[in-house]
Write an enzyme that holds these catalytic residues in place. Sequence first.
Site, short mmCIF file in Angstrom:
data_model
loop_
_atom_site.label_atom_id
_atom_site.label_comp_id
_atom_site.label_asym_id
_atom_site.label_seq_id
_atom_site.Cartn_x
_atom_site.Cartn_y
_atom_site.Cartn_z
N ASP A 62 -3.24 -18.14 0.59
CA ASP A 62 -3.59 -18.44 -0.29
C ASP A 62 -4.80 -19.80 0.56
O ASP A 62 -5.70 -20.10 0.42
CB ASP A 62 -3.31 -19.26 -1.94
CG ASP A 62 -1.80 -20.08 -1.18
OD1 ASP A 62 -1.19 -20.07 0.05
OD2 ASP A 62 -1.95 -20.67 -2.05
N LYS B 206 2.93 -15.26 2.84
CA LYS B 206 3.80 -15.73 1.06
C LYS B 206 4.88 -16.27 1.30
O LYS B 206 5.46 -16.13 0.43
CB LYS B 206 3.18 -15.14 0.61
CG LYS B 206 2.78 -16.40 -1.05
CD LYS B 206 2.01 -17.04 -1.06
CE LYS B 206 1.96 -17.91 -2.22
NZ LYS B 206 1.09 -18.65 -2.59
N ASP C 196 -7.05 -6.80 3.84
CA ASP C 196 -7.75 -6.29 3.35
C ASP C 196 -8.70 -6.99 2.52
O ASP C 196 -9.96 -7.07 2.99
CB ASP C 196 -7.10 -4.98 2.28
CG ASP C 196 -7.92 -4.97 1.20
OD1 ASP C 196 -9.19 -4.25 1.60
OD2 ASP C 196 -7.90 -4.93 0.10
N TYR D 88 0.51 -1.24 -0.11
CA TYR D 88 -0.39 0.10 -0.29
C TYR D 88 1.00 1.13 -0.29
O TYR D 88 0.59 1.88 -0.08
CB TYR D 88 -1.01 0.14 1.20
CG TYR D 88 -1.61 -0.25 1.45
CD1 TYR D 88 -2.25 -2.00 0.54
CD2 TYR D 88 -3.42 -0.06 1.77
CE1 TYR D 88 -4.12 -2.45 0.88
CE2 TYR D 88 -4.87 -1.00 1.32
CZ TYR D 88 -4.98 -2.33 0.72
OH TYR D 88 -6.14 -2.64 1.01
N ASP E 160 -12.73 -8.74 4.46
CA ASP E 160 -13.75 -8.70 3.12
C ASP E 160 -14.50 -10.35 3.46
O ASP E 160 -15.54 -10.27 3.63
CB ASP E 160 -12.97 -8.47 1.36
CG ASP E 160 -14.41 -6.83 1.60
OD1 ASP E 160 -13.61 -5.84 2.62
OD2 ASP E 160 -14.37 -6.69 0.55
C1 IPM Z 1 -10.45 -0.96 3.80
C2 IPM Z 1 -10.45 -0.30 1.90
C3 IPM Z 1 -9.87 0.12 1.86
C4 IPM Z 1 -7.72 -0.23 2.08
C5 IPM Z 1 -9.42 1.37 0.93
C6 IPM Z 1 -10.74 2.08 0.71
C7 IPM Z 1 -8.18 2.10 0.61
O1 IPM Z 1 -10.59 -1.43 1.50
O2 IPM Z 1 -10.72 -0.03 4.79
O3 IPM Z 1 -10.68 -2.25 4.08
O4 IPM Z 1 -8.32 -1.15 0.50
O5 IPM Z 1 -7.88 -0.14 3.51
MG MG Z 2 -10.86 -3.56 2.56
#
Ligand code: IPM
Ligand code: MG
Length: 356
Positions: free
Chosen positions: A221, A189, A245, A138, A249
């Site tokens: 993975d 990884k 990240d 990042y 999700d």
């Molecule tokens: C998160 C989001 C952010 C990230 C984006 C909006 C930059 O996906 O907070 O998980 O990738 O950190």
């Molecule tokens: Mg995110």
Amino acid sequence: MKIAVLAGDGIGPEIVAQAVKVLRALAGDGLRLELEDAPFGGAGYEAYGDPLPEPTLRLSRAADAVLCGAVGGPKYDGLPRVQRPEQGILRIRRELGLFANLRPAVLFPELAGASTLRPDVVSGLDLMIVRELTGDIYFGEPRGRRTNARNEREGFDTMLYSEPEIRRIAEVGFATAMKRGRKLCSVDKENVLETSRLWREVVSDVARKYPQVALSHMYVDNAAMQLVRSPRQFDVIVTGNLFGDILSDEASMLTGSIGMLPSASLGERAKGLYEPAHGSAPDIAGRNLANPLATILSSAMMLRYTFNQDEAARRIEGAVKRVLGQGCRTADIHEAGKKRLGTAEMGDAVVAALRQ
Ligand code: IPM
Ligand code: MG
């Protein structure tokens, strides 16, 4: 309690308004709150040409905690990278030194049927992802675009971690595990990446300070696969920015909806930034459809981690549990036979449940 409120874009303002409602309801019960709004993300760009305008950063520095909604939208997709709303959130994390992102994935038993996974796989789920937030690909330099010798365009980024960066997030991982089930899984990884080789070495070294914590290592993975195969094997996961990240999700869907996943971003001191793990959902923005529970649960994390108000935090979490028990559902977690509520009505229901 001084809180900077950065609602941001898309559904941000609607969901943040619900968390503010809940905080104000508690404030009536003895907590003293000082809330101040500032433009952020696309809204910051509209107001000042900058996703993290100077006054917003100043306010956030002065506050004890920052409550964020979400940023981004198709309207801003064409902007140069430095002006994109996402840069606002990335920069504020970095400016405030918020290197540790805690993303708990907890299944409320009432939502076992809302997950796309079978109830027997997800029931009892309670895991914490500790994601490093201010390093990795990042932020690594160099990054950019160039044209190579064959006259082809190339894009490149740098995955990079220093030993101190790994050490301090590993410490958070172990400390978090100590307060929970004393199991830590470090995700990397290592079979491919140099960054991950160093990561694994340093995490293993920190582990010597925590003999009570059972440490395991897993390739990312495999971790992605294990999260849907048998998620209850995890207690605390510690991982880098990019892997965290993605895995957070994924983990959110185990809880029924990404609309349920709160997060806390913490630095060396108690100051923190609190935001739902989900995005700005431009497709449903302004329609009173979004689930405000991730943001409301983020405000509970704020009370716990920044203000040391564990009792108040538990009251919010209890109220969320109660409204789910009453059958209240936003569209994302709706099932036949349940009461379908809008964003604001869900906020009201949580406030009402706080009073019960
Ligand atoms: C998160 C989001 C952010 C990230 C984006 C909006 C930059 O996906 O907070 O998980 O990738 O950190
Ligand atoms: Mg995110």
